[in-house]
Motif scaffolding. Sequence first.
Motif, PDB file in Angstrom:
ATOM      1  N   PRO A   6       0.699  -1.279  -0.169  1.00  0.00           N
ATOM      2  CA  PRO A   6      -0.103   0.345  -0.069  1.00  0.00           C
ATOM      3  C   PRO A   6       0.579   1.290  -0.205  1.00  0.00           C
ATOM      4  CG  PRO A   6      -0.417  -1.163   2.166  1.00  0.00           C
ATOM      5  CD  PRO A   6       0.649  -2.231   0.985  1.00  0.00           C
ATOM      6  N   MET A   7       2.198   1.091   0.759  1.00  0.00           N
ATOM      7  CA  MET A   7       2.815   2.641   0.301  1.00  0.00           C
ATOM      8  C   MET A   7       3.406   2.811  -1.136  1.00  0.00           C
ATOM      9  SD  MET A   7       4.403   4.895   1.789  1.00  0.00           S
ATOM     10  CE  MET A   7       4.407   4.682   3.403  1.00  0.00           C
ATOM     11  N   ILE A  51       0.450   4.384  -2.166  1.00  0.00           N
ATOM     12  CA  ILE A  51       0.661   5.880  -1.815  1.00  0.00           C
ATOM     13  C   ILE A  51       1.470   7.318  -2.029  1.00  0.00           C
ATOM     14  CG2 ILE A  51       1.394   7.889   0.661  1.00  0.00           C
ATOM     15  CD1 ILE A  51       0.554   4.593   2.567  1.00  0.00           C
ATOM     16  N   ILE A  52       2.606   6.682  -3.028  1.00  0.00           N
ATOM     17  CA  ILE A  52       3.532   7.557  -3.992  1.00  0.00           C
ATOM     18  C   ILE A  52       2.528   7.296  -5.018  1.00  0.00           C
ATOM     19  CG2 ILE A  52       6.244   7.368  -4.434  1.00  0.00           C
ATOM     20  CD1 ILE A  52       6.813   5.776  -2.326  1.00  0.00           C
ATOM     21  N   ARG A  53       2.344   6.573  -5.399  1.00  0.00           N
ATOM     22  CA  ARG A  53       1.512   6.718  -6.539  1.00  0.00           C
ATOM     23  C   ARG A  53       0.389   8.106  -6.852  1.00  0.00           C
ATOM     24  NH1 ARG A  53      -0.860   2.058  -9.789  1.00  0.00           N
ATOM     25  NH2 ARG A  53      -1.058   3.700 -11.637  1.00  0.00           N
ATOM     26  N   LEU A  54      -0.610   7.880  -6.080  1.00  0.00           N
ATOM     27  CA  LEU A  54      -1.310   8.769  -5.457  1.00  0.00           C
ATOM     28  C   LEU A  54      -0.949  10.139  -4.794  1.00  0.00           C
ATOM     29  CD1 LEU A  54      -3.933   6.927  -3.104  1.00  0.00           C
ATOM     30  CD2 LEU A  54      -4.472   7.020  -5.638  1.00  0.00           C
ATOM     31  N   PRO A 108      -9.422   8.900  -1.943  1.00  0.00           N
ATOM     32  CA  PRO A 108      -8.092   7.431  -2.393  1.00  0.00           C
ATOM     33  C   PRO A 108      -7.264   7.843  -1.326  1.00  0.00           C
ATOM     34  CG  PRO A 108      -9.413   8.327  -4.172  1.00  0.00           C
ATOM     35  CD  PRO A 108      -9.868   9.165  -3.234  1.00  0.00           C
ATOM     36  N   PHE A 109      -6.435   8.727  -0.772  1.00  0.00           N
ATOM     37  CA  PHE A 109      -5.648   8.447  -0.177  1.00  0.00           C
ATOM     38  C   PHE A 109      -5.673   8.390   0.959  1.00  0.00           C
ATOM     39  CE2 PHE A 109      -1.949  10.381   2.341  1.00  0.00           C
ATOM     40  CZ  PHE A 109      -1.171  10.623   1.867  1.00  0.00           C
ATOM     41  N   LEU A 110      -7.114   8.348   1.620  1.00  0.00           N
ATOM     42  CA  LEU A 110      -7.234   8.279   3.008  1.00  0.00           C
ATOM     43  C   LEU A 110      -7.410   6.580   3.230  1.00  0.00           C
ATOM     44  CD1 LEU A 110      -9.658  10.372   3.977  1.00  0.00           C
ATOM     45  CD2 LEU A 110      -7.076  10.915   5.018  1.00  0.00           C
ATOM     46  N   TYR A 111      -7.971   5.582   2.078  1.00  0.00           N
ATOM     47  CA  TYR A 111      -8.177   5.075   1.954  1.00  0.00           C
ATOM     48  C   TYR A 111      -7.117   4.044   2.149  1.00  0.00           C
ATOM     49  CZ  TYR A 111     -10.026  -0.005  -0.646  1.00  0.00           C
ATOM     50  OH  TYR A 111     -10.566  -0.194  -1.117  1.00  0.00           O
ATOM     51  N   THR A 112      -6.039   4.855   1.133  1.00  0.00           N
ATOM     52  CA  THR A 112      -4.891   3.761   1.177  1.00  0.00           C
ATOM     53  C   THR A 112      -4.230   3.591   2.382  1.00  0.00           C
ATOM     54  OG1 THR A 112      -5.291   4.204  -1.470  1.00  0.00           O
ATOM     55  CG2 THR A 112      -2.968   3.260  -0.260  1.00  0.00           C
ATOM     56  N   MET A 113      -4.007   4.386   3.237  1.00  0.00           N
ATOM     57  CA  MET A 113      -3.858   5.054   4.696  1.00  0.00           C
ATOM     58  C   MET A 113      -4.009   4.500   5.129  1.00  0.00           C
ATOM     59  SD  MET A 113      -0.801   7.309   4.212  1.00  0.00           S
ATOM     60  CE  MET A 113      -0.728   7.454   6.267  1.00  0.00           C
ATOM     61  N   VAL A 114      -5.222   4.023   5.771  1.00  0.00           N
ATOM     62  CA  VAL A 114      -5.993   3.311   6.132  1.00  0.00           C
ATOM     63  C   VAL A 114      -5.244   2.013   6.232  1.00  0.00           C
ATOM     64  CG1 VAL A 114      -8.075   1.841   6.581  1.00  0.00           C
ATOM     65  CG2 VAL A 114      -8.119   4.633   6.369  1.00  0.00           C
ATOM     66  N   LEU A 115      -5.569   1.461   4.061  1.00  0.00           N
ATOM     67  CA  LEU A 115      -5.026   0.079   4.088  1.00  0.00           C
ATOM     68  C   LEU A 115      -3.841  -0.573   4.733  1.00  0.00           C
ATOM     69  CD1 LEU A 115      -5.508  -2.477   3.315  1.00  0.00           C
ATOM     70  CD2 LEU A 115      -4.874  -1.756   1.295  1.00  0.00           C
ATOM     71  N   PHE A 116      -2.637   0.846   4.788  1.00  0.00           N
ATOM     72  CA  PHE A 116      -1.053   1.073   5.302  1.00  0.00           C
ATOM     73  C   PHE A 116      -1.452   0.330   6.492  1.00  0.00           C
ATOM     74  CE2 PHE A 116       2.107   2.699   6.856  1.00  0.00           C
ATOM     75  CZ  PHE A 116       3.168   2.294   6.251  1.00  0.00           C
ATOM     76  N   THR A 117      -2.425   1.466   7.069  1.00  0.00           N
ATOM     77  CA  THR A 117      -2.019   0.878   8.953  1.00  0.00           C
ATOM     78  C   THR A 117      -2.715  -0.193   9.098  1.00  0.00           C
ATOM     79  OG1 THR A 117      -2.577   3.531   8.427  1.00  0.00           O
ATOM     80  CG2 THR A 117      -2.806   2.435  10.609  1.00  0.00           C
ATOM     81  N   ALA A 118      -4.095   0.132   8.668  1.00  0.00           N
ATOM     82  CA  ALA A 118      -3.966  -1.634   9.271  1.00  0.00           C
ATOM     83  C   ALA A 118      -3.241  -3.450   8.907  1.00  0.00           C
ATOM     84  CB  ALA A 118      -5.473  -2.149   8.311  1.00  0.00           C
ATOM     85  N   THR A 119      -2.593  -2.910   7.863  1.00  0.00           N
ATOM     86  CA  THR A 119      -1.404  -3.792   6.975  1.00  0.00           C
ATOM     87  C   THR A 119       0.036  -3.709   8.618  1.00  0.00           C
ATOM     88  OG1 THR A 119      -2.170  -3.956   5.459  1.00  0.00           O
ATOM     89  CG2 THR A 119       0.208  -4.576   5.810  1.00  0.00           C
ATOM     90  N   PRO A 148     -13.924   3.386   8.808  1.00  0.00           N
ATOM     91  CA  PRO A 148     -13.043   2.158   9.707  1.00  0.00           C
ATOM     92  C   PRO A 148     -12.613   2.560  10.855  1.00  0.00           C
ATOM     93  CG  PRO A 148     -11.806   3.499   7.216  1.00  0.00           C
ATOM     94  CD  PRO A 148     -13.082   4.175   8.105  1.00  0.00           C
ATOM     95  N   LEU A 149     -12.375   3.511  11.135  1.00  0.00           N
ATOM     96  CA  LEU A 149     -12.290   4.187  12.971  1.00  0.00           C
ATOM     97  C   LEU A 149     -13.338   3.753  14.168  1.00  0.00           C
ATOM     98  CD1 LEU A 149     -10.414   8.215  12.144  1.00  0.00           C
ATOM     99  CD2 LEU A 149      -9.592   5.753  13.067  1.00  0.00           C
TER     100      LEU A 149
END
Length: 339
Positions: free
Chosen positions: A162-163, A166-169, A208-219, A325-326
């Motif tokens: 997911p990181m 995040i960079i792509r976004l 989209p950025f928040l979505y990917t950040m949540v996925l990164f945090t969950a991982t 998600p929170l």
Amino acid sequence: RRELKTGDCATAMRGASLSGPTALSVLLLACSTRAHGLQLSLQDRVQPTRLGALRRPVGSAVAVGKVLRGGMTRMALFDSLGVAASTDASALLLGRDVACAVFCAVAAKFWVSFWSDLAVADRIDSKLSRKLIHTGSAPLFMLCWPLFSDAPTARILASAVPMIQIIRLYRASQATAPDAVDGRPGNEAALVKAISRSGERAEALGGPFLYTMVLFTATALGWRSPVAAAAVCQMAVGDGIADIFGRRYGKIKWPFSKSKSPVGSAAFVAGGFTSSVFFVALFHACGFTTLTASGTAPALLLVSLASAVVELLPSELADDNLSVPLFACAASALLLGSS
């Protein structure tokens, strides 16, 4: 003992008259020790209902049972026996995790590119393409979690996937000119069109950025945790399915929200609940948790119902890619307990 030392595990199972979880415990221990080049043996007599004590190094067969129940990883088993994995074995685990991370990154790019190309070619509506990416990206990635090893580096390498997104976004949002080739949108322009509502590049740093950040945090923080999986499922599957079904079938709207409907809310609950139960069952089968699908179903249903209510909040108050998600994470941790 003789068959185990020579590698004939099947004969050892029959000779000791073992069956069920006990036989699987012996088989797991035998295969694991052989893989790490260890010389372990069992007592001369093994009762059908329990494992004998290990002779060298001294340890308890209870640890093997914990592996099967999900309370202990194979790496922790060796630590409890005072045995360190060899350098070669560690290198193999690292190579496996690197390969899994590369596979996930390539698959993620293909998944986004597939729906992006359809949206750019106007073969499907950009709103539908965005929600399909939204619905499938996180669950498909979590499906790959069992492919990684039990090594500590697995979480780090998985988090890199997911990181990268995040960079792509971020790069897509910061581009100042369209990246077109022969009149066709380039990768960044196609990505923006697929994931944004308006087509504006700045929107890539929104939902989209928040979505990917949540996925990164969950991982990174909730690796293979039912709590993290439930939170991600509410955000991805629940919210995504709600939008798809709500737009198509939600003719009647909520009185307090003209853009959302009871049909969409019902789809949210169904999608979030079903996917959450599925991942609890998957993680239990893989030994990541002792929680079961049947045991957590009532709690997960409550989480999905409450998350559907949170999703109805106006977007001006909070982005549902963050609020849902929170809330789901907090509710799941409360109802499911620490995992």
